[in-house]
Write a protein that holds these residues in place. Structure first.
Motif, short mmCIF file in Angstrom:
data_model
loop_
_atom_site.label_atom_id
_atom_site.label_comp_id
_atom_site.label_asym_id
_atom_site.label_seq_id
_atom_site.Cartn_x
_atom_site.Cartn_y
_atom_site.Cartn_z
N GLU A 1 -38.01 -11.77 -41.00
CA GLU A 1 -37.46 -10.59 -40.06
C GLU A 1 -36.36 -11.14 -39.34
OE1 GLU A 1 -40.59 -8.91 -37.76
OE2 GLU A 1 -41.99 -8.87 -39.75
N THR A 2 -36.20 -12.28 -38.87
CA THR A 2 -35.22 -12.74 -38.08
C THR A 2 -34.19 -14.01 -38.35
OG1 THR A 2 -34.68 -13.47 -35.77
CG2 THR A 2 -36.92 -13.83 -36.78
N ASP A 3 -33.14 -13.87 -37.89
CA ASP A 3 -32.12 -15.03 -38.25
C ASP A 3 -32.38 -16.27 -37.36
OD1 ASP A 3 -30.21 -14.63 -40.44
OD2 ASP A 3 -28.60 -14.54 -38.79
N SER A 4 -33.34 -16.04 -36.22
CA SER A 4 -33.60 -17.14 -35.36
C SER A 4 -34.55 -18.10 -36.23
CB SER A 4 -34.15 -16.61 -34.19
OG SER A 4 -33.69 -15.79 -33.51
N TYR B 1 -32.48 1.74 -37.56
CA TYR B 1 -33.26 1.34 -38.67
C TYR B 1 -33.63 0.01 -38.68
CZ TYR B 1 -34.82 -0.58 -43.33
OH TYR B 1 -35.64 -1.00 -44.22
N ASP B 2 -35.01 -0.39 -38.44
CA ASP B 2 -35.47 -1.87 -38.26
C ASP B 2 -36.98 -1.87 -38.82
OD1 ASP B 2 -36.74 -4.21 -37.41
OD2 ASP B 2 -35.01 -4.37 -36.05
N PRO B 3 -37.18 -2.10 -40.15
CA PRO B 3 -38.46 -2.19 -40.64
C PRO B 3 -39.56 -2.94 -39.59
CG PRO B 3 -37.25 -3.26 -42.03
CD PRO B 3 -36.25 -2.98 -40.93
N GLU C 1 -41.89 -10.92 -27.96
CA GLU C 1 -40.54 -9.99 -27.94
C GLU C 1 -40.78 -8.79 -28.86
OE1 GLU C 1 -37.32 -12.70 -28.88
OE2 GLU C 1 -37.70 -13.90 -27.05
N ARG C 2 -41.42 -9.01 -29.71
CA ARG C 2 -41.23 -7.96 -30.90
C ARG C 2 -42.69 -7.03 -30.86
NH1 ARG C 2 -37.59 -9.26 -34.16
NH2 ARG C 2 -38.40 -8.19 -35.88
N HIS C 3 -43.21 -7.17 -29.42
CA HIS C 3 -44.60 -6.47 -29.32
C HIS C 3 -45.80 -6.71 -30.33
CE1 HIS C 3 -42.67 -4.07 -26.05
NE2 HIS C 3 -41.45 -4.51 -26.55
P1 NAD Z 1 -32.31 -10.79 -33.58
O1 NAD Z 1 -33.42 -11.64 -34.46
O2 NAD Z 1 -32.75 -10.59 -32.09
O3 NAD Z 1 -32.45 -9.26 -34.57
C1 NAD Z 1 -32.29 -9.11 -35.85
C2 NAD Z 1 -32.98 -7.77 -36.09
O4 NAD Z 1 -32.91 -7.58 -37.29
C3 NAD Z 1 -34.50 -7.96 -35.91
O5 NAD Z 1 -35.09 -7.07 -34.99
C4 NAD Z 1 -35.28 -7.66 -37.26
O6 NAD Z 1 -36.43 -6.89 -37.40
C5 NAD Z 1 -34.05 -6.94 -37.92
N1 NAD Z 1 -34.21 -7.01 -39.12
C6 NAD Z 1 -34.66 -8.11 -40.14
N2 NAD Z 1 -34.69 -7.46 -41.40
C7 NAD Z 1 -34.06 -6.19 -41.44
C8 NAD Z 1 -33.81 -5.47 -42.49
N3 NAD Z 1 -33.99 -5.66 -43.68
N4 NAD Z 1 -33.46 -4.07 -41.92
C9 NAD Z 1 -33.01 -3.91 -40.69
N5 NAD Z 1 -33.39 -4.59 -39.89
C10 NAD Z 1 -33.81 -6.02 -40.16
O7 NAD Z 1 -31.05 -11.40 -33.86
P2 NAD Z 1 -29.72 -11.01 -32.92
O8 NAD Z 1 -29.65 -12.24 -31.95
O9 NAD Z 1 -29.70 -9.60 -32.36
O10 NAD Z 1 -28.53 -11.19 -33.81
C11 NAD Z 1 -28.35 -10.05 -34.95
C12 NAD Z 1 -27.19 -10.42 -35.90
O11 NAD Z 1 -25.97 -10.85 -35.32
C13 NAD Z 1 -27.73 -11.81 -36.60
O12 NAD Z 1 -27.23 -11.88 -38.10
C14 NAD Z 1 -26.51 -12.90 -36.02
O13 NAD Z 1 -26.59 -13.95 -37.00
C15 NAD Z 1 -25.58 -12.18 -35.61
N6 NAD Z 1 -24.74 -12.73 -34.76
C16 NAD Z 1 -23.46 -12.72 -34.88
C17 NAD Z 1 -22.42 -13.30 -34.08
C18 NAD Z 1 -21.08 -13.09 -34.17
O14 NAD Z 1 -20.28 -14.15 -33.70
N7 NAD Z 1 -20.60 -12.19 -34.78
C19 NAD Z 1 -22.96 -14.14 -32.90
C20 NAD Z 1 -24.14 -14.05 -32.55
C21 NAD Z 1 -25.44 -13.46 -33.60
#
Ligand code: NAD
Length: 532
Positions: free
Chosen positions: A377-380, A170-172, A393-395
């Motif tokens: 959409e993203t934490d970045s 699930y990823d909107p 990256e997100r096409h």
């Molecule tokens: P990313 O930005 O590449 O991917 C995040 C994805 O979440 C995106 O595809 C986005 O579309 C999706 N998204 C956003 N809102 C959403 C929603 N409401 N419902 C479903 N999907 C949604 O990030 P990433 O590098 O894959 O990191 C993912 C997570 O892991 C982040 O929260 C990051 O902070 C965390 N992280 C944790 C650690 C750790 O040490 N545990 C280390 C690195 C990253």
């Protein structure tokens, strides 16, 4: 000759890459701080740091030649971004270098949970031999539900597929094309929760995702299912999770992240079906080497070929034109935010029409529109510098239509988003080259400054609707600051934009949408003032 200062213990593999590049000299001085750092940084073109160095405004002021700050890792809280941006210094980081480490921890948790490794290990060490108590399950043939399908989600999917699991996500914000390319199926969240044997979270924490999994969602999962959270604490309501585990509504869980870190309430102590780790996702020796290599390559490429990868701020190539462009940058960003607020499905393309004022700097304006559009959409950190790369990256395609020949569209910016078969359009202008105005939402002509928090809704144009909405918000103690109405003809569909002083809670929005003659309601927060 470009000089790079490394005042930290960067892995030797990273230092070697820079040492081996003709035209670059390296000053490798781990532990350099204070006055010595100020002196050493004065003459260098780039500095590479980890979390143990601080590049604050004083260091930036001393760094007369500095063009680049490379952060080996993700967080840039130890860099004064405002001071760096104001000086046109690009700040670069390594967002992808941790993905494998987190994906592997996720797999480790999945295997440990399904095979009951932790309690079986303890029992055997304590001298027992409880074969039947610790019989487990195989991953082969099971369904993995990924919530969030970004960098880490993709890596987990690859590994789970190799174990013979069926992967759904699930990823909107992910398109069918991106899911097909990764050979997984997209699924709505409720179905994913009902069908998955393991649910793993890989999405950012923000206003929309906080508490995404509460009692109802956890209760809809299979009683045998496992939940893994190695993303951010707070996405799962911890109390609801605890209750579900105590009530036997879940098979177990693996948590690397918590609402409060370190956790103050150790509710999981004594629960054999819960594995907890102290935010270890990125903590591997390899990931330290990888961040060193990645940052060295990124800094090398920026210095030698002007390619800025993973910049978290704005590299100003022509700083002199930025002040003129800032109102357009602001308008484009606010239009992006508006468009994403209007439609929350996956977007395959965002088409911009640009007038003469901006078409020469199209990339900057496209990046600004994407910055607003991708913000949730993203934490970045989505910035003007990395927005195009993230869209790629997100096409998401971002074609630009040049309207420079149309004098009437001189200060005009329009965004059209394609969401499957649905197209949505928003546009605006910058009045007198200073004041951004939103002038159109789909077929409705309006005129509003993109600031503040607004409710946007369609309604049937009937007497009494405005009064009913006003009275309802008044009863909910929500103050209306302004009201803009657009319509094509009397009695048809109208568009209302109400600026409110405070956030409107979701239950209030839901009740509001039930009023007679009301259509879909969206809340968009444009914030207070212009920002680049
Ligand atoms: P990313 O930005 O590449 O991917 C995040 C994805 O979440 C995106 O595809 C986005 O579309 C999706 N998204 C956003 N809102 C959403 C929603 N409401 N419902 C479903 N999907 C949604 O990030 P990433 O590098 O894959 O990191 C993912 C997570 O892991 C982040 O929260 C990051 O902070 C965390 N992280 C944790 C650690 C750790 O040490 N545990 C280390 C690195 C990253």
């Amino acid at each position: 000759m470009a000089e790079v200062l490394i005042p930290t213990r960067l892995s030797p593999e990273g230092v070697a890459i820079l040492n081996d590049t003709p035209g670059i000299t390296v000053d490798f001085r781990p532990g350099l701080k204070g006055a010595e750092l100020l002196e050493a940084i004065a003459g260098v073109d780039a500095v590479i740091i980890r979390s143990d160095s601080t590049i604050d405004a004083a260091v930036i002021a001393a760094a007369k030649r500095l063009k680049l700050i490379g952060r080996a890792g993700v967080g840039v809280e130890n860099v004064d971004l405002t001071a760096a941006t104001a000086r046109g210094i690009a700040v670069l980081n390594t967002p992808a270098a941790n993905s494998i480490a987190v994906a592997e921890l996720t797999m480790a948790m999945m295997l440990a949970l399904t095979r009951k490794l932790v309690p079986a290990d303890r029992s055997t060490k304590e001298g027992r031999w409880e074969k039947s108590a610790y019989a487990g399950h195989e991953l082969l043939g099971k369904t993995l539900g990924l919530v969030g399908f970004g960098r880490i989600g993709h890596e987990v999917a690859k590994r789970a597929t190799a174990f013979g699991m069926t992967v759904i996500a699930y990823d909107p914000f992910i398109t069918e094309a991106a899911a097909d390319a990764a050979r997984i199926k997209l699924s709505p969240l409720p179905e994913l929760l009902q069908t998955a044997d393991v649910v793993s979270l890989h999405l950012p924490l923000n206003d929309k995702t906080r508490g995404l999994l509460g009692a109802a969602q956890l209760g809809s999962m299979k009683p045998s299912a496992f939940l893994i959270n190695a993303s951010r604490g707070g996405i799962v309501e911890e109390q609801a999770l605890r209750d579900a585990l105590v009530a036997g509504k879940l098979g177990g869980c693996g948590l690397d992240v918590f609402e409060t870190e370190p956790p103050t309430d150790h509710w999981f102590a004594g629960m054999d079906n819960v594995i907890v780790t102290p935010h270890l996702g990125a903590s591997t020796a390899e990931s330290q080497t990888k961040v060193a290599i990645e940052i060295a390559e990124t800094v090398r490429d920026a210095l030698t070929s002007g390619i800025f990868r993973n910049a978290v701020n704005l590299p100003l190539h022509d700083a002199s034109d930025l002040p003129r462009l800032l109102p357009y940058v602001h308008l484009a960003e606010q239009l992006g935010l508006l468009l994403r607020g209007l439609e929350d499905g996956p977007c395959s393309s965002l088409t911009l029409e640009l007038g003469a004022q901006t078409v020469g700097e199209a990339k900057l304006v496209v990046a600004a529109a994407l910055k607003g559009f991708l913000a949730l959409e993203t934490d970045s950190q989505v910035t003007l510098v990395n927005a195009l790369q993230i869209a790629d990256e997100r096409h998401i395609r971002v074609p630009v239509i040049d309207q420079a020949s149309q004098a009437s569209l001189n200060a005009f910016i329009s965004l059209e988003g394609s969401f499957g078969a649905t197209k949505r359009t928003v546009s605006g202008v910058v009045d007198n080259n200073t004041m951004p105005r939103v002038r159109q939402i789909d077929e409705f002509t309006i005129d509003i400054a993109p600031t503040g928090r607004v409710l946007i809704f369609t309604n049937r144009d009937r007497p009494g609707v405005i009064g009913a909405v006003g009275a309802f918000l008044g009863q909910a103690n929500i103050n209306i600051a302004s009201w803009v109405q657009g319509r094509r003809q009397p009695g048809g569909t109208a568009l209302g934009i109400v600026t409110v002083d405070d956030p409107v809670p979701d239950p209030v929005l839901r009740e509001l949408s039930k009023l007679p003659n009301m259509g879909r309601i969206t809340e968009v927060n444009w914030g207070d003032s212009a920002k680049a």
